[in-house]
Structures are given as structure tokens and as C-alpha cells.
Motif scaffolding. Structure first.
Motif, short mmCIF file in Angstrom:
data_model
loop_
_atom_site.label_atom_id
_atom_site.label_comp_id
_atom_site.label_asym_id
_atom_site.label_seq_id
_atom_site.Cartn_x
_atom_site.Cartn_y
_atom_site.Cartn_z
N ARG A 26 40.91 24.83 25.58
CA ARG A 26 39.64 24.45 26.21
C ARG A 26 39.02 23.30 25.43
O ARG A 26 39.29 23.15 24.23
CB ARG A 26 38.68 25.65 26.31
N PRO A 27 38.20 22.53 26.09
CA PRO A 27 37.66 21.33 25.42
C PRO A 27 36.62 21.69 24.35
O PRO A 27 35.54 22.16 24.68
CB PRO A 27 37.01 20.54 26.56
N ILE A 28 36.99 21.48 23.10
CA ILE A 28 36.04 21.72 22.00
C ILE A 28 35.97 20.44 21.18
O ILE A 28 36.96 20.01 20.60
CB ILE A 28 36.49 22.88 21.11
N SER A 29 34.80 19.87 21.12
CA SER A 29 34.68 18.62 20.38
C SER A 29 34.46 18.92 18.90
O SER A 29 33.99 20.00 18.55
CB SER A 29 33.50 17.82 20.90
N PRO A 30 34.80 17.96 18.02
CA PRO A 30 34.57 18.16 16.59
C PRO A 30 33.11 18.45 16.30
O PRO A 30 32.78 19.21 15.39
CB PRO A 30 34.99 16.82 15.98
N LYS A 31 32.24 17.84 17.11
CA LYS A 31 30.81 18.06 16.90
C LYS A 31 30.46 19.53 17.11
O LYS A 31 29.59 20.08 16.44
CB LYS A 31 30.01 17.20 17.88
N GLU A 32 31.12 20.09 18.09
CA GLU A 32 30.85 21.48 18.41
C GLU A 32 31.25 22.37 17.23
O GLU A 32 30.55 23.33 16.88
CB GLU A 32 31.65 21.88 19.66
N ILE A 33 32.38 22.01 16.63
CA ILE A 33 32.83 22.78 15.45
C ILE A 33 31.82 22.62 14.32
O ILE A 33 31.44 23.58 13.68
CB ILE A 33 34.24 22.30 15.01
N GLU A 34 31.37 21.39 14.15
CA GLU A 34 30.37 21.12 13.11
C GLU A 34 29.13 21.98 13.32
O GLU A 34 28.58 22.55 12.39
CB GLU A 34 29.93 19.66 13.19
N ARG A 35 28.74 22.04 14.58
CA ARG A 35 27.54 22.79 14.92
C ARG A 35 27.73 24.28 14.61
O ARG A 35 26.85 24.94 14.08
CB ARG A 35 27.23 22.62 16.41
N MET A 36 28.90 24.76 14.94
CA MET A 36 29.20 26.16 14.68
C MET A 36 29.17 26.45 13.18
O MET A 36 28.64 27.46 12.73
CB MET A 36 30.59 26.50 15.27
N VAL A 37 29.72 25.50 12.41
CA VAL A 37 29.71 25.66 10.95
C VAL A 37 28.27 25.70 10.44
O VAL A 37 27.92 26.51 9.58
CB VAL A 37 30.49 24.49 10.29
N ALA A 38 27.45 24.82 11.02
CA ALA A 38 26.04 24.79 10.60
C ALA A 38 25.36 26.13 10.91
O ALA A 38 24.58 26.64 10.10
CB ALA A 38 25.32 23.66 11.30
N ILE A 39 25.70 26.68 12.06
CA ILE A 39 25.11 27.97 12.44
C ILE A 39 25.52 29.05 11.45
O ILE A 39 24.70 29.83 10.97
CB ILE A 39 25.53 28.36 13.88
N ILE A 40 26.79 29.03 11.11
CA ILE A 40 27.29 30.02 10.14
C ILE A 40 26.57 29.87 8.80
O ILE A 40 26.11 30.83 8.20
CB ILE A 40 28.81 29.88 9.94
N HIS A 41 26.43 28.62 8.39
CA HIS A 41 25.77 28.38 7.10
C HIS A 41 24.33 28.86 7.12
O HIS A 41 23.82 29.39 6.14
CB HIS A 41 25.84 26.90 6.74
N ARG A 42 23.70 28.64 8.27
CA ARG A 42 22.31 29.10 8.38
C ARG A 42 22.23 30.61 8.26
O ARG A 42 21.35 31.16 7.60
CB ARG A 42 21.71 28.64 9.70
N LYS A 43 23.16 31.27 8.94
CA LYS A 43 23.16 32.74 8.89
C LYS A 43 23.37 33.21 7.45
O LYS A 43 22.69 34.11 6.99
CB LYS A 43 24.28 33.31 9.78
N PHE A 44 24.31 32.57 6.79
CA PHE A 44 24.58 32.99 5.41
C PHE A 44 23.42 32.63 4.49
O PHE A 44 23.15 33.34 3.53
CB PHE A 44 25.89 32.37 4.91
N SER A 45 22.76 31.54 4.79
CA SER A 45 21.65 31.17 3.90
C SER A 45 20.49 32.15 4.07
O SER A 45 19.72 32.35 3.14
CB SER A 45 21.20 29.74 4.16
N SER A 46 20.39 32.76 5.23
CA SER A 46 19.33 33.76 5.38
C SER A 46 19.66 35.00 4.54
O SER A 46 18.76 35.64 4.01
CB SER A 46 19.14 34.13 6.85
N ILE A 47 20.94 35.26 4.40
CA ILE A 47 21.33 36.38 3.52
C ILE A 47 21.04 35.98 2.07
O ILE A 47 20.54 36.75 1.27
CB ILE A 47 22.83 36.71 3.69
N GLN A 48 21.35 34.72 1.78
CA GLN A 48 21.10 34.22 0.43
C GLN A 48 19.62 34.30 0.08
O GLN A 48 19.25 34.58 -1.04
CB GLN A 48 21.56 32.78 0.33
N MET A 49 18.81 34.04 1.10
CA MET A 49 17.37 34.07 0.85
C MET A 49 16.94 35.47 0.43
O MET A 49 16.10 35.63 -0.45
CB MET A 49 16.60 33.64 2.08
N GLN A 50 17.53 36.46 1.06
CA GLN A 50 17.21 37.84 0.69
C GLN A 50 17.59 38.09 -0.77
O GLN A 50 16.84 38.72 -1.51
CB GLN A 50 17.96 38.81 1.59
N LEU A 51 18.74 37.57 -1.14
CA LEU A 51 19.18 37.72 -2.53
C LEU A 51 18.18 37.05 -3.47
O LEU A 51 17.78 37.62 -4.49
CB LEU A 51 20.57 37.11 -2.71
#
Length: 411
Positions: A225-250
Motif C-alpha cells: 500500500r502507498p506509504i510515503s517516507p513522510k508518513e513513516i516519519e510522522r509515525m516515528v514522531a508519534i511513537i516518540h511523543r508517546k514515549f516522552s509522556s512516559i519519560q515525563m512520568q519518570l
DNA sequence: GGTCATGATTGTAT
DNA sequence: ATACAATCATGACC
């Protein structure tokens, strides 16, 4: 045709039943009625089909793949009826074939790139605007605090500096006791620091592992299916945000731990120690010899602090407490006052014979007296001793005025 | 454990 | 900013 017959019809080519047999229910019954071995064969083949992968099924049904198959959909045998044939997996063979043919089509890369472009211009660009938020101020606060406390940042300097600051702020006497507390504080802070870093490392590792996993998945999927590199980048950013919220708790819990540690070490009330005898003596000496104006200047406070090995604010506290307590119960302090008056008189007598009184501890606040009175000289001991009891009240009143010395002398 | 002494903190007034 | 007054929290003593 009943359901059982239809199912069997689907399996016709596998169970050895000819198309004609399937069409004839009697023939099917005849086949089913054959010895157990035949039924076992059929079941085995059914099992084999469920284990078969999609690609294998496709390869078996369409052994000669070519773009022409996809392009030649005008062939009624291929695209005419959706249920024209079913594989064991349940998907229409036609559908599988079309999908596979599409994946292998020579125009696919071009098509995907166009689709990706459209995606970026529509969905991704709209979402992208709201995704680019500034760094979280809460995280920044926590980061700054952890840095200031020496939990994050350079290993040695920060931690000990913060500990030293904490010890200094505690305002305790710089004795061996303070040293023990200092090292204790440092050890506990180091412990917190270690836990923080190991947890942080775990989170970072988990984050990178998960990111890699998702990226691989997306890359894999980008073939179908058509997935652009930007889309992957965006997904990575989302993951990082999720993890940073965990980091914030720490970070938050680490900050809390440091705060608790600090408050435990800095709460001076918990660590209250009586000043040593010599310090109390020095302070009392000054107080009773300046009873008419017991407000040491800043310089006097500094000197007293030095002499007593305490801080200037402790000197201020002491004088504040002393004034109010003396005023509240002069009778109680009378004996003490007399004692120090005598002591001061003896000291003054021995010193005045040879030295100027300018350097004596009794005079450092001469700069703070009111301009309306002559410079304050050490209070003659006779005043404290000879004053009749009722003058205590007067003295108490005089404590409220800075112009008391002269009046008191007259009394 | 109760009581008092004492250093520190807090709220208020100046 | 400083002083005062009330209060808290702890230490020392019995």
C-alpha cells in the motif's frame, strides 16, 4: 443445492470429485459413502489448504503470473463472477489474483508514488500542522529542575554542587555533623540519579526498539500500500511523543523524590541543634550590653556570626527571639541580665585600661544608632543591677524605641 | 512521657 | 526590608 453440497463442490478439485459428480448430489453421497480411507484423504487435504499460504494458493491457481492477467479483466472467466472459485482460505481466487497481479504490476511504483503525493498533500499536511507543537513546558521545567539538582547532566560537578548548596542552605553549623549530613545527602542523591538513568535508558531502548519495529512494518507494508517516507516519519514522531509522556512520568517522580530528599535535609526545624555554650554566651553578652538598643547592625551580625560559627540569619533569628522573649518575661531574664552585666563590666574595666573600646564586640553597631542621640557606649553594668523592679516595664517599652539609650541612662 | 527551652518559620505591620 | 508575634518542631532535662 444445500450447504453441504456447496462446500463439497468447492473442494471438488481436491477430493477427486469431478465437476460432474459435484453437480449430482447422489454422486456425492455415493462418494461419501465410500470407505473411511477416502474421507480421511479429503480431511487431510482440507487441513493442507488451511495451512497453505496465500502466495502458495495463488501460485497454484495462477502458475504463470503476468501483468497481462491483471490487464485482461475483460476475460469473463477471470473477473466475471466473484465467487467463481474459492480457495481453502475462503478468499475468492479472483480477488487474490487481482491483488497479487496489482502488486507485481510494472506501473505500481508510479501509481504508489502518485498516491503518496496525494496523501501528503491532503491528510498528512492537515495533520502535520497540529502535530508540530512546541516542546512541552512541563518537560522543560522538569528537565531544568533535574539539571539544577544534579540528577541529570554531568556526573560529578552538578550533584555535589547541588548537595553543597543544599547543605549550605540548611544553615547548620559547619561541624562534623554537617559533613556527615552532606555525604548522606550526596549518597541518596546519587542513588536517585542512578535509578533515574537506568530507567531512562530502559525507556530509550524500548522506544528505539519499538520505533524500529514499526518502521520495518511500515516499510514492509509500503510494498502493498502507498506509504510515503513522510508518513513513516510522522509515525516515528508519534511513537516518540508517546514515549516522552512516559519519560515525563519518570522525570516527575524523580523530581518528587529529590524534593522529598531535600525537604528532609533542609528542614532546619527537624535538624534544630542548640547553639554551643560559647556561642550563646557571645550572643547574650552582646544582647545585655546593648539592652537599650539590642539591634545589631549588619556588620555586627556578621561579626557575631563569625564568632559563634553560625550564619547571619541565625544571629538575626536569635536576636528576634531574644528580644520578644525578654520583653515578654523580663523577670525571668533578670538574673541572666545581671550576670552578663557584671561580666561585661569586668571585661570593660580590664580592657578600657589599655585599649580603645572601638574594637570591643560591644560597639560594632555604633553606626546604627539614631542620629538624635549620642553614639552608644557600652551600657554601664550599674543600670541593669540598680534599676528597681518596676523599671523592667519601662525597659520593655524602651525596647520598642531606638532612642532608648539616652533615656535609660537618665533613669 | 511531660515539660520547658530554644532555634526556625510564617504571617502581619510598619 | 525589617521587626514583631505566634507558632512549630526539636532538644534537653526530669
Amino acid at each position: 443445492m444445500d450447504d453441504q453440497t456447496r462446500m463439497l463442490a468447492g473442494l471438488a478439485g481436491l477430493g477427486g470429485l469431478s465437476q460432474g459428480d459435484v453437480g449430482d448430489p447422489d454422486s456425492v453421497r455415493k462418494q461419501l459413502g465410500q470407505p473411511q480411507q477416502d474421507i480421511g484423504d479429503i480431511l487431510q487435504q482440507i487441513m493442507a489448504i488451511t495451512d497453505e499460504s496465500l502466495d502458495e494458493a495463488q501460485a497454484r491457481c495462477w502458475p504463470e503470473e503476468s501483468p497481462a492477467h491483471w490487464g485482461g479483466s475483460d476475460d469473463p472467466a477471470e473477473g466475471g463472477e466473484a465467487g467463481g472459485g474459492t480457495a481453502g482460505g475462503g478468499l475468492p481466487l479472483n480477488f487474490q489474483h487481482r491483488k497479487h497481479a496489482l502488486n507485481c504490476h510494472r506501473m505500481k511504483p508510479a501509481l504508489f508514488s502518485v498516491l503518496c503525493e496525494i496523501k501528503e498533500k491532503t491528510v498528512l499536511s492537515i495533520r502535520g500542522i497540529q502535530d508540530e507543537d512546541p516542546p512541552d513546558p512541563q518537560i522543560m521545567r522538569l528537565d531544568n529542575m533535574l539539571l539544577a539538582e544534579g540528577v541529570s547532566g554531568p556526573e560529578k560537578g552538578g550533584g555535589s554542587a547541588a548537595a553543597a548548596a543544599a547543605a549550605a542552605a540548611a544553615g547548620g553549623s559547619p561541624g562534623a555533623d554537617g559533613g556527615i549530613e552532606h555525604s548522606d545527602y550526596r549518597a541518596k542523591l546519587a542513588q536517585i540519579r542512578q535509578i533515574y538513568h537506568s530507567e531512562l535508558e530502559k525507556y530509550e531502548q524500548a522506544c528505539s526498539e519499538f520505533t524500529n519495529h514499526v518502521m520495518n512494518l511500515l516499510r514492509e507494508q509500503s510494498r502493498t500500500r502507498p506509504i510515503s517516507p513522510k508518513e513513516i516519519e510522522r509515525m516515528v514522531a508519534i511513537i516518540h511523543r508517546k514515549f516522552s509522556s512516559i519519560q515525563m512520568q519518570l522525570k516527575q517522580s524523580t523530581c518528587e523524590a529529590v524534593m522529598i530528599l531535600r525537604s528532609r535535609f533542609l528542614d532546619a526545624r527537624r535538624k534544630r541543634r542548640n547553639f554551643n555554650k560559647q556561642a550563646t554566651e557571645v550572643l547574650n553578652e552582646y544582647f545585655y550590653s546593648h539592652l537599650s538598643n539590642p539591634y545589631p547592625s549588619e556588620e555586627a551580625k556578621e561579626e557575631l556570626a563569625k564568632k559563634c560559627a553560625i550564619t547571619v540569619s541565625q544571629v538575626s533569628n536569635w536576636f528576634g527571639n531574644k528580644r520578644i522573649r525578654y520583653k515578654k518575661n523580663i523577670g525571668k531574664f533578670q538574673e541572666e541580665a545581671n550576670l552578663y552585666a557584671v561580666k561585661t563590666a569586668v571585661d570593660a574595666a580590664s580592657v578600657s585600661a589599655q585599649a580603645s573600646q572601638a574594637n570591643s564586640p560591644a560597639t560594632p553597631n555604633s553606626g546604627t544608632v539614631c542620629p538624635c542621640q549620642p553614639p552608644l557606649t557600652p551600657t554601664p553594668p550599674s543600670i541593669s543591677i540598680t534599676l528597681p523592679p518596676h523599671t523592667n516595664q519601662l525597659r520593655s517599652m524602651l525596647l520598642h524605641t531606638h532612642c532608648s539609650s539616652y533615656t535609660l541612662a537618665e533613669v
